[in-house]
Enzyme design. Structure first.
Site, PDB file in Angstrom:
ATOM      1  N   SER A 120       0.989  -1.222   0.060  1.00  0.00           N
ATOM      2  CA  SER A 120       0.051   0.070   0.070  1.00  0.00           C
ATOM      3  C   SER A 120       0.883   1.293   0.050  1.00  0.00           C
ATOM      4  CB  SER A 120      -0.984  -0.147   1.197  1.00  0.00           C
ATOM      5  OG  SER A 120      -0.296   0.254   2.376  1.00  0.00           O
ATOM      6  N   HIS A 146      -3.052  -5.879   2.303  1.00  0.00           N
ATOM      7  CA  HIS A 146      -2.064  -6.938   2.724  1.00  0.00           C
ATOM      8  C   HIS A 146      -2.638  -8.287   2.786  1.00  0.00           C
ATOM      9  CE1 HIS A 146       0.310  -3.747   5.131  1.00  0.00           C
ATOM     10  NE2 HIS A 146       0.481  -3.735   3.439  1.00  0.00           N
ATOM     11  N   GLN A 157      -6.654  -1.433   7.215  1.00  0.00           N
ATOM     12  CA  GLN A 157      -5.385  -2.257   6.879  1.00  0.00           C
ATOM     13  C   GLN A 157      -4.796  -3.040   8.287  1.00  0.00           C
ATOM     14  OE1 GLN A 157      -2.304  -0.862   3.836  1.00  0.00           O
ATOM     15  NE2 GLN A 157      -1.093  -0.734   5.753  1.00  0.00           N
ATOM     16  N   GLU A 158      -4.562  -2.120   9.304  1.00  0.00           N
ATOM     17  CA  GLU A 158      -3.988  -2.858  10.359  1.00  0.00           C
ATOM     18  C   GLU A 158      -4.655  -2.608  11.745  1.00  0.00           C
ATOM     19  OE1 GLU A 158       0.112  -1.706  10.311  1.00  0.00           O
ATOM     20  OE2 GLU A 158       0.014  -1.880   8.020  1.00  0.00           O
ATOM     21  N   GLU A 193       1.947  -9.240   6.752  1.00  0.00           N
ATOM     22  CA  GLU A 193       2.724  -8.922   7.738  1.00  0.00           C
ATOM     23  C   GLU A 193       2.672  -9.907   8.869  1.00  0.00           C
ATOM     24  OE1 GLU A 193       2.028  -4.832   8.891  1.00  0.00           O
ATOM     25  OE2 GLU A 193       2.842  -4.052   7.024  1.00  0.00           O
ATOM     26  N   ASP A 209      -3.885   1.157  11.492  1.00  0.00           N
ATOM     27  CA  ASP A 209      -3.659   1.907  10.388  1.00  0.00           C
ATOM     28  C   ASP A 209      -4.630   1.847   9.353  1.00  0.00           C
ATOM     29  OD1 ASP A 209      -2.623   2.953   8.168  1.00  0.00           O
ATOM     30  OD2 ASP A 209      -1.003   1.460   8.040  1.00  0.00           O
ATOM     31  N   GLU A 225      -3.169   5.792  12.386  1.00  0.00           N
ATOM     32  CA  GLU A 225      -2.155   6.072  11.216  1.00  0.00           C
ATOM     33  C   GLU A 225      -3.095   6.334   9.769  1.00  0.00           C
ATOM     34  OE1 GLU A 225       1.031   3.319  11.025  1.00  0.00           O
ATOM     35  OE2 GLU A 225       1.089   3.695   8.512  1.00  0.00           O
ATOM     36  N   ASP A 260       1.520   8.380   7.313  1.00  0.00           N
ATOM     37  CA  ASP A 260       2.575   7.426   6.597  1.00  0.00           C
ATOM     38  C   ASP A 260       2.590   7.939   5.006  1.00  0.00           C
ATOM     39  OD1 ASP A 260       3.555   5.401   5.147  1.00  0.00           O
ATOM     40  OD2 ASP A 260       2.207   3.890   5.731  1.00  0.00           O
ATOM     41  N   LYS A 263       9.731   5.483   7.214  1.00  0.00           N
ATOM     42  CA  LYS A 263      10.231   4.134   6.437  1.00  0.00           C
ATOM     43  C   LYS A 263      11.152   4.540   5.606  1.00  0.00           C
ATOM     44  CE  LYS A 263       5.725   2.067   5.988  1.00  0.00           C
ATOM     45  NZ  LYS A 263       4.361   2.309   5.238  1.00  0.00           N
ATOM     46  N   HIS A 283       8.699  -0.746   9.600  1.00  0.00           N
ATOM     47  CA  HIS A 283       8.759  -1.977   8.537  1.00  0.00           C
ATOM     48  C   HIS A 283       7.969  -1.830   7.203  1.00  0.00           C
ATOM     49  CE1 HIS A 283       5.259  -4.530  10.006  1.00  0.00           C
ATOM     50  NE2 HIS A 283       5.075  -3.555   9.828  1.00  0.00           N
ATOM     51  N   ARG A 284       8.061  -2.514   6.262  1.00  0.00           N
ATOM     52  CA  ARG A 284       7.118  -2.718   5.099  1.00  0.00           C
ATOM     53  C   ARG A 284       6.387  -3.800   5.131  1.00  0.00           C
ATOM     54  NH1 ARG A 284       7.634   2.161   1.795  1.00  0.00           N
ATOM     55  NH2 ARG A 284       5.198   1.419   1.370  1.00  0.00           N
ATOM     56  N   SER A 285       5.433  -4.063   4.370  1.00  0.00           N
ATOM     57  CA  SER A 285       4.736  -5.205   4.164  1.00  0.00           C
ATOM     58  C   SER A 285       5.563  -6.618   3.640  1.00  0.00           C
ATOM     59  CB  SER A 285       3.397  -5.356   3.659  1.00  0.00           C
ATOM     60  OG  SER A 285       3.563  -4.568   2.216  1.00  0.00           O
ATOM     61  N   LYS A 289       6.984  -0.010  14.267  1.00  0.00           N
ATOM     62  CA  LYS A 289       6.010  -1.191  13.748  1.00  0.00           C
ATOM     63  C   LYS A 289       6.886  -1.917  12.995  1.00  0.00           C
ATOM     64  CE  LYS A 289       2.335   0.159  11.160  1.00  0.00           C
ATOM     65  NZ  LYS A 289       1.689   0.610  10.046  1.00  0.00           N
TER      66      LYS A 289
HETATM   67  P1  PGA Z   1       3.023  -1.147   3.138  1.00  0.00           P
HETATM   68  O1  PGA Z   1       2.072  -0.815   4.425  1.00  0.00           O
HETATM   69  O2  PGA Z   1       4.504  -1.445   3.297  1.00  0.00           O
HETATM   70  O3  PGA Z   1       2.325  -2.184   2.045  1.00  0.00           O
HETATM   71  O4  PGA Z   1       2.957   0.314   2.356  1.00  0.00           O
HETATM   72  C1  PGA Z   1       2.466  -0.634   5.698  1.00  0.00           C
HETATM   73  C2  PGA Z   1       1.931   0.702   5.997  1.00  0.00           C
HETATM   74  O5  PGA Z   1       0.854   1.055   5.470  1.00  0.00           O
HETATM   75  O6  PGA Z   1       2.291   1.057   7.181  1.00  0.00           O
HETATM   76 ZN    ZN Z   2       0.434   2.777   6.845  1.00  0.00          ZN
END
Ligand code: PGA
Ligand code: ZN
Length: 398
Positions: A42, A146, A154-155, A196, A232, A273, A300, A325, A353-355, A376
């Site tokens: 994402s 994800h 998403q999270e 993740e 998130d 987020e 983000d 990131k 981190h990233r996914s 994270k």
């Molecule tokens: P991404 O997701 O690494 O797929 O961008 C992580 C996030 O959105 O924090």
């Molecule tokens: Zn995010």
């Protein structure tokens, strides 16, 4: 000392099985460092550009490696990163790829630390770091980009804000992940895991919050410290044609602000987020005005670790927290600057981190080196626990 003698680049597997860039760097005094680029699903529209790994390697070998070997010192991180920028020649690393750039940037830092015989966080942060540890925000349920057929948000994150140590916090998050699994099983809800490692059940967002709330309460009772909940929303992925789409349900931007503010009240969320679209600085500011004293409102996709966008956000009063990131901006120097700018602006940095991830542990060291209050990095799964276990080791040796 630390003169770069060799930069090798290769394709390795990331946690999704996609090719990513790994860099190995050697110095004239025997230093060695290895770094591997993570990858988002994402991704924000304003991120530095990731090129297909093979292409990024070819371009970096041609343009960047000859400017580094025999010319730049690994210990001079800004020198390395400025060289990468100059070699690339664009604003967004679209020539050599932000994936090549960040892999080389991280490998250089590790090679310099290797020569010093010091842990990476000490090289990056100095002798007085290593006493403060970030609270790990642990993704326990998720969907969005994800996982297919799971939540729209998403999270859903466990936030062990009362944990006495990073070790206690990491284990608490793993217990919350386990407790969520148990609750899903009791309810007869089958669930795979998303990219993740979070559970990815086909439930609506309200049910997911209810389950996480129950799991967090149970584990908080067991461990005896406070565990909050974070989200998130990754709202840019839901935003289309001026509205937020949750399956068949649609929310206008005003309704989205109300919805998130209500969730913060109802669940006492400690972290939210990307509650709004990645270009909606005004919406972020409105929401921050309403709930910013109770919770972190983190950008983000809004900020993409970019100093100019963070400055714009600070001026607008958009958010009170910045996700960091390194691959969003392309170098460790830029990530470091984003953290310093966030702190100077009264915003809490959250290293992330990233996914798509690898075993690389640089973000654990970056968080400790900068006294970042949050990180994270997921909860379970080898590429996630690599960072958590590194934090546990740093804490044990501090
Ligand atoms: P991404 O997701 O690494 O797929 O961008 C992580 C996030 O959105 O924090
Ligand atoms: Zn995010």
């Amino acid at each position: 000392m630390t003169l770069i003698t060799e930069v090798r680049l290769r394709r390795v597997l990331d946690s999704r099985g996609n090719p990513t860039v790994e860099a190995e760097l050697r110095t004239d005094d025997g230093g060695f460092g290895r770094g591997a680029a993570p990858s988002g699903a994402s991704t924000g529209d304003h991120e530095a550009v990731e090129r297909p790994a093979g292409e990024a390697i070819t371009r970096a070998r041609e343009l960047a490696v000859p400017r580094l070997e025999g010319q730049v010192y690994a210990g001079d991180q800004r020198g390395v990163d400025n060289t990468l920028r100059a070699a690339d020649g664009t604003d967004d690393f679209s020539e050599i790829g932000a994936n090549s750039a960040v892999a080389i940037s991280m490998a250089a830092a590790k090679a310099a630390a290797d020569v010093l015989g010091a842990p990476l966080y000490q090289h990056l942060g100095g002798a007085f770091r290593g006493r403060e540890f970030p609270v790990p925000l642990g993704n326990v349920v998720g969907g969005g980009e994800h996982a297919a057929d799971a939540t729209h948000i998403q999270e859903f994150l466990a936030a062990p804000v009362g944990a006495p140590s990073v070790t206690d916090a990491a284990f608490a998050n793993a217990r919350v992940h386990g407790a969520v699994g148990d609750i899903l099983e009791e309810r007869g809800v089958a669930a795979a895991k998303g990219d993740e490692g979070a559970w990815a059940p086909a439930v609506d967002d309200a049910t997911a919050l209810e389950i996480v709330d129950e799991a967090v309460d149970a584990v908080a009772d067991e461990v005896g410290f406070e565990i909050g909940i974070g989200l998130d929303v990754a709202a840019a992925e839901l935003f289309d044609d001026g509205a937020y789409h949750y399956g068949d349900e649609t929310r206008t931007p005003d309704e989205q602000v109300d919805y998130v503010a209500e969730l913060v009240d109802e669940y006492g969320l400690v972290y939210v987020e990307d509650p709004l679209d990645e270009d909606d600085f005004e919406g972020f500011a409105e929401l921050t005005g309403r709930i910013g004293s109770e919770t972190l409102v983190c950008g983000d996709d809004l900020f993409v670790t970019d100093a100019d966008r963070i400055e714009r956000g600070v001026e607008a009063g958009a958010g009170n927290s910045v996700l960091v990131k390194p691959n969003q901006i392309g170098t460790l120097s830029d990530a470091f600057d984003a953290i310093e700018l966030a702190v100077a602006s009264g915003y809490d940095p959250v290293v992330s981190h990233r996914s798509g991830e690898t075993e690389d542990t640089t973000i654990a060291h970056l968080a400790v080196a900068t006294d970042a209050p949050f990180i994270k990095t997921g909860t379970v799964g080898g590429e996630r626990t690599a960072k958590l276990n590194e934090l546990i080791r740093i804490e044990a040796n501090a």
